[in-house]
Each structure stands twice: as C-alpha cells, then as structure tokens.
Design an enzyme around this catalytic site. Structure first.
Site, PDB file in Angstrom:
ATOM      1  N   HIS A  40      -2.158  -5.372   1.371  1.00  0.00           N
ATOM      2  CA  HIS A  40      -3.447  -6.035   1.112  1.00  0.00           C
ATOM      3  C   HIS A  40      -3.169  -7.455   0.671  1.00  0.00           C
ATOM      4  O   HIS A  40      -2.201  -7.698  -0.054  1.00  0.00           O
ATOM      5  CB  HIS A  40      -4.223  -5.330  -0.014  1.00  0.00           C
ATOM      6  CG  HIS A  40      -5.279  -6.220  -0.609  1.00  0.00           C
ATOM      7  ND1 HIS A  40      -6.508  -6.385  -0.014  1.00  0.00           N
ATOM      8  CD2 HIS A  40      -5.255  -7.060  -1.676  1.00  0.00           C
ATOM      9  CE1 HIS A  40      -7.198  -7.275  -0.732  1.00  0.00           C
ATOM     10  NE2 HIS A  40      -6.456  -7.695  -1.737  1.00  0.00           N
ATOM     11  N   GLU A  70      -9.263 -10.471  -8.148  1.00  0.00           N
ATOM     12  CA  GLU A  70      -8.282  -9.394  -7.946  1.00  0.00           C
ATOM     13  C   GLU A  70      -7.088  -9.545  -8.882  1.00  0.00           C
ATOM     14  O   GLU A  70      -6.559  -8.556  -9.397  1.00  0.00           O
ATOM     15  CB  GLU A  70      -7.851  -9.383  -6.479  1.00  0.00           C
ATOM     16  CG  GLU A  70      -9.007  -8.954  -5.575  1.00  0.00           C
ATOM     17  CD  GLU A  70      -8.719  -9.113  -4.079  1.00  0.00           C
ATOM     18  OE1 GLU A  70      -7.593  -9.515  -3.706  1.00  0.00           O
ATOM     19  OE2 GLU A  70      -9.628  -8.823  -3.288  1.00  0.00           O
ATOM     20  N   ASN A 111      -2.072   0.479   6.586  1.00  0.00           N
ATOM     21  CA  ASN A 111      -1.691  -0.827   7.133  1.00  0.00           C
ATOM     22  C   ASN A 111      -0.826  -1.651   6.175  1.00  0.00           C
ATOM     23  O   ASN A 111      -0.757  -2.872   6.265  1.00  0.00           O
ATOM     24  CB  ASN A 111      -2.917  -1.590   7.651  1.00  0.00           C
ATOM     25  CG  ASN A 111      -3.911  -1.955   6.574  1.00  0.00           C
ATOM     26  OD1 ASN A 111      -3.723  -1.625   5.409  1.00  0.00           O
ATOM     27  ND2 ASN A 111      -4.964  -2.636   6.956  1.00  0.00           N
ATOM     28  N   TYR A 118     -12.100  -2.187  -4.282  1.00  0.00           N
ATOM     29  CA  TYR A 118     -12.677  -2.334  -2.936  1.00  0.00           C
ATOM     30  C   TYR A 118     -14.205  -2.247  -2.958  1.00  0.00           C
ATOM     31  O   TYR A 118     -14.824  -1.910  -1.951  1.00  0.00           O
ATOM     32  CB  TYR A 118     -12.085  -1.292  -1.987  1.00  0.00           C
ATOM     33  CG  TYR A 118     -10.752  -1.704  -1.375  1.00  0.00           C
ATOM     34  CD1 TYR A 118     -10.641  -2.835  -0.576  1.00  0.00           C
ATOM     35  CD2 TYR A 118      -9.598  -0.947  -1.577  1.00  0.00           C
ATOM     36  CE1 TYR A 118      -9.430  -3.214   0.002  1.00  0.00           C
ATOM     37  CE2 TYR A 118      -8.377  -1.314  -1.002  1.00  0.00           C
ATOM     38  CZ  TYR A 118      -8.306  -2.454  -0.202  1.00  0.00           C
ATOM     39  OH  TYR A 118      -7.115  -2.818   0.374  1.00  0.00           O
ATOM     40  N   LYS A 174       0.824  -1.212   0.000  1.00  0.00           N
ATOM     41  CA  LYS A 174       0.000   0.000   0.000  1.00  0.00           C
ATOM     42  C   LYS A 174       0.867   1.275   0.000  1.00  0.00           C
ATOM     43  O   LYS A 174       2.068   1.227   0.278  1.00  0.00           O
ATOM     44  CB  LYS A 174      -0.949  -0.033   1.202  1.00  0.00           C
ATOM     45  CG  LYS A 174      -2.006  -1.155   1.097  1.00  0.00           C
ATOM     46  CD  LYS A 174      -3.060  -1.029   2.188  1.00  0.00           C
ATOM     47  CE  LYS A 174      -4.110  -2.134   2.058  1.00  0.00           C
ATOM     48  NZ  LYS A 174      -5.204  -1.984   3.056  1.00  0.00           N
TER      49      LYS A 174
HETATM   50  P1  RTP Z   1      -7.260  -5.717   2.867  1.00  0.00           P
HETATM   51  O1  RTP Z   1      -8.531  -6.052   2.130  1.00  0.00           O
HETATM   52  O2  RTP Z   1      -6.752  -4.329   2.573  1.00  0.00           O
HETATM   53  O3  RTP Z   1      -6.223  -6.790   2.679  1.00  0.00           O
HETATM   54  O4  RTP Z   1      -7.534  -5.736   4.435  1.00  0.00           O
HETATM   55  P2  RTP Z   1      -8.359  -6.794   5.264  1.00  0.00           P
HETATM   56  O5  RTP Z   1      -8.892  -7.870   4.376  1.00  0.00           O
HETATM   57  O6  RTP Z   1      -7.507  -7.194   6.406  1.00  0.00           O
HETATM   58  O7  RTP Z   1      -9.547  -5.894   5.802  1.00  0.00           O
HETATM   59  P3  RTP Z   1     -10.953  -5.514   5.079  1.00  0.00           P
HETATM   60  O8  RTP Z   1     -12.026  -5.810   6.050  1.00  0.00           O
HETATM   61  O9  RTP Z   1     -11.036  -6.137   3.728  1.00  0.00           O
HETATM   62  O10 RTP Z   1     -10.839  -3.939   4.943  1.00  0.00           O
HETATM   63  C1  RTP Z   1     -10.155  -3.334   3.849  1.00  0.00           C
HETATM   64  C2  RTP Z   1      -9.334  -2.166   4.351  1.00  0.00           C
HETATM   65  O11 RTP Z   1     -10.219  -1.163   4.824  1.00  0.00           O
HETATM   66  C3  RTP Z   1      -9.661  -0.507   5.951  1.00  0.00           C
HETATM   67  N1  RTP Z   1     -10.560  -0.634   7.089  1.00  0.00           N
HETATM   68  N2  RTP Z   1     -10.822   0.359   7.878  1.00  0.00           N
HETATM   69  N3  RTP Z   1     -11.857   1.977   9.973  1.00  0.00           N
HETATM   70  C4  RTP Z   1     -12.223   0.706   9.892  1.00  0.00           C
HETATM   71  O12 RTP Z   1     -12.984   0.188  10.677  1.00  0.00           O
HETATM   72  C5  RTP Z   1     -11.674  -0.106   8.808  1.00  0.00           C
HETATM   73  N4  RTP Z   1     -11.939  -1.369   8.591  1.00  0.00           N
HETATM   74  C6  RTP Z   1     -11.224  -1.705   7.485  1.00  0.00           C
HETATM   75  C7  RTP Z   1      -8.341  -1.177   6.265  1.00  0.00           C
HETATM   76  O13 RTP Z   1      -7.298  -0.389   5.729  1.00  0.00           O
HETATM   77  C8  RTP Z   1      -8.432  -2.510   5.543  1.00  0.00           C
HETATM   78  O14 RTP Z   1      -7.166  -2.976   5.162  1.00  0.00           O
HETATM   79 MG    MG Z   2      -9.961  -7.479   2.600  1.00  0.00          MG
END
Ligand code: RTP
Ligand code: MG
Length: 141
Positions: free
Chosen positions: A117, A128, A114, A51, A11
């Site tokens: 991804h 993806e 973070n 996203y 990222k």
């Molecule tokens: P990613 O898709 O980026 O790999 O991350 P992830 O699966 O661990 O988490 P996901 O639930 O898919 O969320 C995508 C990205 O959105 C941001 N996020 N912010 N403020 C919040 O509550 C929140 N929740 C998610 C994070 O940057 C996350 O990586």
């Molecule tokens: Mg995710």
C-alpha cells in the site's frame, strides 16, 4: 521538489512470502529512506478505520479481512517526491496491469494480495502516518 513523507504497508501476502527485505530494498534503491517501521497484526478497528474511504465499496469486507489475515509491516518513507515515487515503484493496483519491474508486477498475486500500500496524496499521507506513528517514532535524516 521538497522532501516529502509518505506512508507504506507491506501487506500480509508479501510478509508471508518473506518479501519484506526485497520490498524495502526497492524503496532504498529508489532513494526513499525508511524513517519509521514496525510489524503488527491489524485489529478490525485499525483495518476498517485505515481503509474507511472505501467502506461503501463492494470489496470493502474482503479488503479488511485480507489486511487482517497476517502481520504487516508499516513504514514511513521520506525523500524527494516520495508520494508519487512510491506509487510508481508499487505499480498499478491490479498486478495484471502493473508495469514490469514494479513491486506489484514482480511480487503480487491478485488485486487483493497486491503486496503493498502507498498513500495517494499529501493529505492521505499525513492522515495515514499519524494513524500508525507518533512523531517521536519517526527519524528523519
Ligand atoms: P492501496 O490503497 O492499498 O495502496 O491501493 P490503491 O491505492 O492502488 O487502490 P485503492 O483504490 O485505494 O484500493 C485499495 C485496495 O482495495 C483493493 N481493491 N479491490 N476488487 C476490486 O475491484 C478492488 N479494487 C481495489 C486492492 O487490494 C487495493 O489495493
Ligand atoms: Mg489507495
């Protein structure tokens, strides 16, 4: 376990802090091969489309803006159990919850910034990968 492919992004926060090599090294050390890779600045169409599953969530506008804030590296990782292995190497979404030794624990700055991804399931990995790469840009070996 069969050889699997997953999709990964370094990222903008991590690219900006010169952490591409450090993060790629984590993948390779864990036995994941980088079989496709490129740097790009996401357009709003790409960030919103990528996203899309989160478009109703309150953090969506913020997430899209962050993902467009600087260049990213996109890559395809290949290896045994690649999808779960990459998620394990990355650690929990919120770096405050991520285990020591994971990318997010060691490098991430916040739940937004973070650092990485990774696809969360075979269907999302396929979607993806195809979103960013043609099959002739992927070099399995
Ligand atoms: P990613 O898709 O980026 O790999 O991350 P992830 O699966 O661990 O988490 P996901 O639930 O898919 O969320 C995508 C990205 O959105 C941001 N996020 N912010 N403020 C919040 O509550 C929140 N929740 C998610 C994070 O940057 C996350 O990586
Ligand atoms: Mg995710």
């Amino acid at each position: 376990m069969a050889i699997e492919r997953t999709f990964s992004i370094v990222k903008p926060d991590a690219v900006a802090r010169n952490l591409v090599g450090a993060i790629y090294s984590r993948f390779e050390t864990a036995g994941l091969k980088i079989v496709a890779s490129k740097m790009l600045l996401l357009s709003s169409e790409q960030a919103e489309g990528f996203y899309g599953e989160h478009k109703e969530r309150p953090f969506f506008p913020h997430l899209v803006k962050f993902m467009m804030s600087g260049p990213v590296m996109v890559q395809v990782l290949e290896g045994e159990n690649a999808i779960a292995k990459n998620r394990e190497i990355m650690g929990a979404t919120n770096p405050a919850d991520a285990a020591a030794g994971t990318i997010r624990h060691d490098f991430a700055q916040s739940i937004d910034a973070n650092s990485a991804h990774g696809s969360d399931a075979p269907a999302s990995a396929a979607r993806e990968i195809a979103f960013f790469f043609n099959e002739n840009e992927i070099f399995s070996r």
